[in-house]
Design a protein around this motif. Structure first.
Motif, PDB file in Angstrom:
ATOM      1  N   ASP A  63     -30.632  13.480 -77.815  1.00  0.00           N
ATOM      2  CA  ASP A  63     -29.446  14.337 -77.696  1.00  0.00           C
ATOM      3  C   ASP A  63     -28.872  14.413 -76.290  1.00  0.00           C
ATOM      4  OD1 ASP A  63     -29.653  14.930 -80.383  1.00  0.00           O
ATOM      5  OD2 ASP A  63     -31.085  16.554 -79.993  1.00  0.00           O
ATOM      6  N   ALA A  64     -29.552  13.795 -75.326  1.00  0.00           N
ATOM      7  CA  ALA A  64     -29.059  13.856 -73.944  1.00  0.00           C
ATOM      8  C   ALA A  64     -27.842  12.953 -73.782  1.00  0.00           C
ATOM      9  CB  ALA A  64     -30.157  13.427 -72.979  1.00  0.00           C
ATOM     10  N   CYS A  65     -27.032  13.272 -72.768  1.00  0.00           N
ATOM     11  CA  CYS A  65     -25.881  12.430 -72.435  1.00  0.00           C
ATOM     12  C   CYS A  65     -26.345  11.418 -71.382  1.00  0.00           C
ATOM     13  CB  CYS A  65     -24.764  13.311 -71.882  1.00  0.00           C
ATOM     14  SG  CYS A  65     -23.445  12.400 -71.090  1.00  0.00           S
ATOM     15  N   TYR A  66     -26.107  10.151 -71.649  1.00  0.00           N
ATOM     16  CA  TYR A  66     -26.516   9.093 -70.726  1.00  0.00           C
ATOM     17  C   TYR A  66     -25.278   8.473 -70.100  1.00  0.00           C
ATOM     18  CZ  TYR A  66     -31.086   9.377 -72.962  1.00  0.00           C
ATOM     19  OH  TYR A  66     -32.291   9.825 -73.448  1.00  0.00           O
ATOM     20  N   CYS A  67     -25.296   8.339 -68.790  1.00  0.00           N
ATOM     21  CA  CYS A  67     -24.123   7.777 -68.119  1.00  0.00           C
ATOM     22  C   CYS A  67     -24.534   6.716 -67.103  1.00  0.00           C
ATOM     23  CB  CYS A  67     -23.331   8.883 -67.420  1.00  0.00           C
ATOM     24  SG  CYS A  67     -21.931   8.240 -66.484  1.00  0.00           S
ATOM     25  N   ASN A  68     -23.957   5.527 -67.260  1.00  0.00           N
ATOM     26  CA  ASN A  68     -24.174   4.425 -66.322  1.00  0.00           C
ATOM     27  C   ASN A  68     -23.060   4.480 -65.279  1.00  0.00           C
ATOM     28  OD1 ASN A  68     -25.107   2.040 -65.180  1.00  0.00           O
ATOM     29  ND2 ASN A  68     -24.061   0.718 -66.666  1.00  0.00           N
ATOM     30  N   MET A  69     -23.404   4.784 -64.041  1.00  0.00           N
ATOM     31  CA  MET A  69     -22.379   4.858 -62.995  1.00  0.00           C
ATOM     32  C   MET A  69     -22.452   3.591 -62.139  1.00  0.00           C
ATOM     33  SD  MET A  69     -22.459   8.802 -61.670  1.00  0.00           S
ATOM     34  CE  MET A  69     -23.905   8.595 -60.658  1.00  0.00           C
ATOM     35  N   TYR A  70     -21.294   3.142 -61.712  1.00  0.00           N
ATOM     36  CA  TYR A  70     -21.247   1.914 -60.905  1.00  0.00           C
ATOM     37  C   TYR A  70     -20.389   2.141 -59.660  1.00  0.00           C
ATOM     38  CZ  TYR A  70     -19.300  -2.436 -59.206  1.00  0.00           C
ATOM     39  OH  TYR A  70     -18.881  -3.443 -58.376  1.00  0.00           O
ATOM     40  N   GLY A  71     -20.768   1.510 -58.589  1.00  0.00           N
ATOM     41  CA  GLY A  71     -19.924   1.508 -57.398  1.00  0.00           C
ATOM     42  C   GLY A  71     -20.747   1.306 -56.140  1.00  0.00           C
ATOM     43  N   PRO A  72     -20.396   0.302 -55.329  1.00  0.00           N
ATOM     44  CA  PRO A  72     -21.055   0.199 -54.027  1.00  0.00           C
ATOM     45  C   PRO A  72     -20.628   1.383 -53.161  1.00  0.00           C
ATOM     46  CG  PRO A  72     -19.255  -1.389 -54.190  1.00  0.00           C
ATOM     47  CD  PRO A  72     -19.368  -0.719 -55.518  1.00  0.00           C
ATOM     48  N   THR A  73     -21.368   1.677 -52.108  1.00  0.00           N
ATOM     49  CA  THR A  73     -21.038   2.836 -51.260  1.00  0.00           C
ATOM     50  C   THR A  73     -19.581   2.777 -50.804  1.00  0.00           C
ATOM     51  OG1 THR A  73     -23.311   2.740 -50.494  1.00  0.00           O
ATOM     52  CG2 THR A  73     -21.838   4.149 -49.249  1.00  0.00           C
ATOM     53  N   GLU A  74     -19.075   1.585 -50.559  1.00  0.00           N
ATOM     54  CA  GLU A  74     -17.710   1.432 -50.039  1.00  0.00           C
ATOM     55  C   GLU A  74     -16.642   1.960 -50.991  1.00  0.00           C
ATOM     56  OE1 GLU A  74     -20.075  -0.785 -49.941  1.00  0.00           O
ATOM     57  OE2 GLU A  74     -20.019  -2.028 -48.147  1.00  0.00           O
ATOM     58  N   THR A  75     -16.963   2.011 -52.297  1.00  0.00           N
ATOM     59  CA  THR A  75     -15.964   2.501 -53.258  1.00  0.00           C
ATOM     60  C   THR A  75     -16.424   3.781 -53.934  1.00  0.00           C
ATOM     61  OG1 THR A  75     -16.896   1.419 -55.196  1.00  0.00           O
ATOM     62  CG2 THR A  75     -15.381   0.124 -53.840  1.00  0.00           C
ATOM     63  N   TYR A  76     -17.609   4.223 -53.527  1.00  0.00           N
ATOM     64  CA  TYR A  76     -18.243   5.349 -54.180  1.00  0.00           C
ATOM     65  C   TYR A  76     -18.428   5.037 -55.668  1.00  0.00           C
ATOM     66  CZ  TYR A  76     -20.112   9.862 -53.355  1.00  0.00           C
ATOM     67  OH  TYR A  76     -20.991  10.889 -53.183  1.00  0.00           O
ATOM     68  N   VAL A  77     -18.551   6.064 -56.514  1.00  0.00           N
ATOM     69  CA  VAL A  77     -18.649   5.769 -57.951  1.00  0.00           C
ATOM     70  C   VAL A  77     -17.247   5.445 -58.414  1.00  0.00           C
ATOM     71  CG1 VAL A  77     -19.234   6.668 -60.222  1.00  0.00           C
ATOM     72  CG2 VAL A  77     -20.567   7.344 -58.228  1.00  0.00           C
ATOM     73  N   CYS A  78     -17.027   4.208 -58.837  1.00  0.00           N
ATOM     74  CA  CYS A  78     -15.649   3.869 -59.230  1.00  0.00           C
ATOM     75  C   CYS A  78     -15.521   3.595 -60.729  1.00  0.00           C
ATOM     76  CB  CYS A  78     -15.111   2.715 -58.400  1.00  0.00           C
ATOM     77  SG  CYS A  78     -16.077   1.216 -58.512  1.00  0.00           S
ATOM     78  N   THR A  79     -16.638   3.292 -61.404  1.00  0.00           N
ATOM     79  CA  THR A  79     -16.557   3.192 -62.865  1.00  0.00           C
ATOM     80  C   THR A  79     -17.749   3.933 -63.471  1.00  0.00           C
ATOM     81  OG1 THR A  79     -17.945   1.238 -63.324  1.00  0.00           O
ATOM     82  CG2 THR A  79     -15.667   0.812 -62.625  1.00  0.00           C
ATOM     83  N   TYR A  80     -17.617   4.284 -64.732  1.00  0.00           N
ATOM     84  CA  TYR A  80     -18.712   4.957 -65.421  1.00  0.00           C
ATOM     85  C   TYR A  80     -18.659   4.624 -66.899  1.00  0.00           C
ATOM     86  CZ  TYR A  80     -15.382   8.343 -67.315  1.00  0.00           C
ATOM     87  OH  TYR A  80     -14.340   8.926 -67.986  1.00  0.00           O
ATOM     88  N   TYR A  81     -19.808   4.757 -67.519  1.00  0.00           N
ATOM     89  CA  TYR A  81     -19.866   4.488 -68.949  1.00  0.00           C
ATOM     90  C   TYR A  81     -20.810   5.492 -69.608  1.00  0.00           C
ATOM     91  CZ  TYR A  81     -20.696   2.211 -73.380  1.00  0.00           C
ATOM     92  OH  TYR A  81     -20.799   1.968 -74.725  1.00  0.00           O
TER      93      TYR A  81
END
Lengths: 79, 516
Positions: free
Chosen positions: B304-322
């Motif tokens: 039941d937990a929400c799972y989120c894959n975050m992406y982004g090098p430090t230079e762009t911070y978190v820029c995409t998520y799923y």
């Protein structure tokens, strides 16, 4: 059965820098990082065929080479 | 409009001054205690004319370190977390680039910091004696009063585009790069989190990530933004699954932002065989590719937990998520998803043509938006190489960051990570330029040529070298003064000669074939 030599070989492969023979607190003295501990558990399973149950993966069982050997011998007997 | 991260802290302090904000093995602090110490520290720095300047924070990971960060911010300065475990030579290299106006320490890191500063070649802050970095001991600074008026004047001049911190990441030439992050980047990210999820004061964050890694910002700043609490998980617990779960339950941890490697350790050790972390509702991961097999272990026990894959090098911070919304088979590739709010992803092929969702082909992931880093600290050349004009925009200046990551759109229109364009790897959650290890190995006496390759399957760094043959122990001892432990090669292989391609360059593909 004595696993000492095999265990030392596995440990040397994981981190060749440490002095395992004398260290009495592998975790407290940060001789092994948590990642290296996980590698150790995986290698013991793969190379020695001993699967360590999660409830036995506690700091008390991994303080030194002698203590790990005792754990392995106990588990091998149980199997 | 929020323009400074301290506004989040002060709002939470007003709302619930006596609520626990942060906790570590030494105890916990309330919002008021935390903010008060940060203000005293900030005043101490400002009185010493350390305003708008870099402040290195050299402390063991602790709540005091976060107080140090905010102390620097209160003085209108920006902080740089220093990993105290790093080899002294690497820390000195970083201090040489950063030229901090102050080094903030605690009583128990004071001596180590002093030794580092004494060993600096020349003076990092210039020749004048008064330009030397000042050593500020937090415990002493807490005894000085906070000067609200002085801090207020500093705040009036602050802009949201001012730097908040600088993080040093591995550099391919052997010199680490300092990525500058502004207040705006953090604020943008917190607003995205607020819109997308429902964090509140009852949440407890279980911190795993080191503070010199930007993923830890979600722990640190969510506390200020949402009024929740954060507890630092003792790192050794990650090797002991039963104890880890006990800790998470004892502290009622509801949300985690971990590197995939930490999630994998729990799965590989069958951590949930006897008990699960019962309060967890948010599971975020970022920093490297998350293997689906281990993720499915988590999903089986915590469906039941929400799972989120975050992406982004430090230079762009978190820029995409799923946010995971369907099942994945072991071995499937997990999408990195969609752009975060206020950011746009441009997938550009080699001719800089835009690849759109639904179109085939792979390209480099490039990012535009206000959450881009300000660039590399003190390094305009490298900044100009990666932060470039948007090739799709000719009418006005607009910067995009070229990540060097190759991606494509899958059948669902989601972004999928494929590989790197260069020799950067992600190992145990750390971003590593193999070139930095090679530069360190190349400096070892007796090494005539060397190359590093990464065995992704076994998660091992291989160092292959020619020259005088030495034991792994000798090589790692020599490398130990130059590179941190997480960069240390897992295998050291000697060859009479390294294979070379037609151009005379070391043939890495051949080395991979031979040794991985």
């Amino acid at each position: 059965m004595n696993y000492r030599e095999e265990l030392l070989e596995i440990l040397q492969d994981i981190n060749s820098e440490a002095d395992y023979e004398t260290c009495q607190d592998l975790i407290g003295e940060e001789v092994l990082t948590s990642f290296e501990m996980v590698m150790l558990v995986a290698e013991i399973s793969q190379q020695l065929g001993i699967s360590i149950p999660p409830d036995q993966i506690v700091p008390e069982n991994f303080r030194s080479v002698d203590v790990i050997c005792e754990l392995l011998e106990r588990l091998a007997e149980e199997e | 409009m929020v323009t400074n991260v301290l506004e989040y802290l002060e709002a939470s302090e007003r709302r619930s001054p006596d609520k626990t904000a942060y906790a570590d093995q030494n105890g916990s602090v309330t919002f008021h205690e935390f903010a008060d110490r940060a203000r005293r520290l900030g005043s101490c720095l400002a009185r010493r004319r350390i305003v708008g300047k870099p402040v290195a924070v050299f402390m063991d990971k602790s709540v005091a370190m976060i107080e140090g960060f905010m102390g620097a911010v209160y003085s209108g300065s920006f902080y740089c977390p220093i990993d105290v475990e790093m080899p002294a030579e690497r820390i000195r290299t970083i201090l040489g680039v950063l030229k901090p106006a102050a080094v903030l320490v605690s009583e128990n890191s004071r001596e180590r910091a002093q030794a580092l500063l004494d060993g600096l070649e020349g003076n990092p802050a210039g020749k004048e004696a008064d330009a030397r970095p000042q050593l500020i001991v937090a415990e002493e600074a807490y005894r000085e009063p906070a000067e609200e008026k002085l801090l207020g004047e500093i705040r009036k001049k602050a802009l949201d585009t001012d730097p908040l911190y600088v993080l040093f990441t591995s550099g391919s030439t052997g010199v680490p790069k300092g990525v500058l992050i502004s207040h705006r980047v953090l604020i943008n990210n917190m607003e995205w989190l607020e819109e997308e999820y429902d964090f509140g004061p009852e949440d407890v964050l279980g911190n795993q990530v080191p503070f010199y890694f930007d993923v830890s910002d979600h722990d640190i700043y969510s506390v200020m933004k949402f009024g929740c609490s954060m507890v630092i998980i003792p790192p050794e617990l990650f090797a002991f699954p039963v104890r880890l779960v006990e800790f998470l339950n004892e502290h009622r941890v509801t949300a985690i932002f971990w590197v995939p490697f930490a999630l994998c350790m729990a799965a590989n050790l069958n951590a949930f065989a006897s008990a699960v972390p019962a309060y967890l509702r948010y599971i975020f991961f970022a920093g490297e590719v998350m293997p689906v097999r281990q993720l499915n272990y988590w999903r089986r026990y915590l469906p039941d937990a929400c799972y989120c894959n975050m992406y982004g090098p430090t230079e762009t911070y978190v820029c995409t998520y799923y946010n995971l919304n369907r099942e994945f088979e072991d071995g499937d590739s997990l999408p990195i998803g969609y752009a975060c709010k206020n950011m746009e992803i441009l997938v550009l092929d080699e001719q800089n043509h835009l690849i759109r969702p639904g179109e085939e082909g792979e390209g480099e992931l490039c990012v535009r938006g206000c959450a881009l880093s300000l660039g590399y600290y003190g390094d305009p050349k490298r900044t100009a190489e990666r932060f470039v004009q948007n090739p799709l925009q000719n009418a006005w200046p607009e910067t995009i960051y070229r990540t060097g990551d190759l991606v494509r759109y899958n059948a669902f229109g989601e972004l999928e990570y494929l590989s790197r364009k260069d020799f950067q790897i992600k190992h145990l959650g750390y971003r590593i330029e193999l070139g930095e290890i090679e530069a360190a190995a190349g400096a070892v006496e007796g090494v005539s040529a060397c190359a590093c390759v990464y065995d992704r399957g076994k998660r091992m760094i291989l160092l292959i070298y020619a020259g005088r043959e030495m034991s792994k122990k000798e090589m790692t001892a020599a490398l130990g003064s130059r590179i941190p432990r997480y960069m240390m090669p897992n295998r050291v292989i000697h060859m009479e000669e390294l294979p070379r391609n037609a151009n005379g360059k070391i043939d890495r593909r051949k080395l991979e074939e031979l040794w991985t």
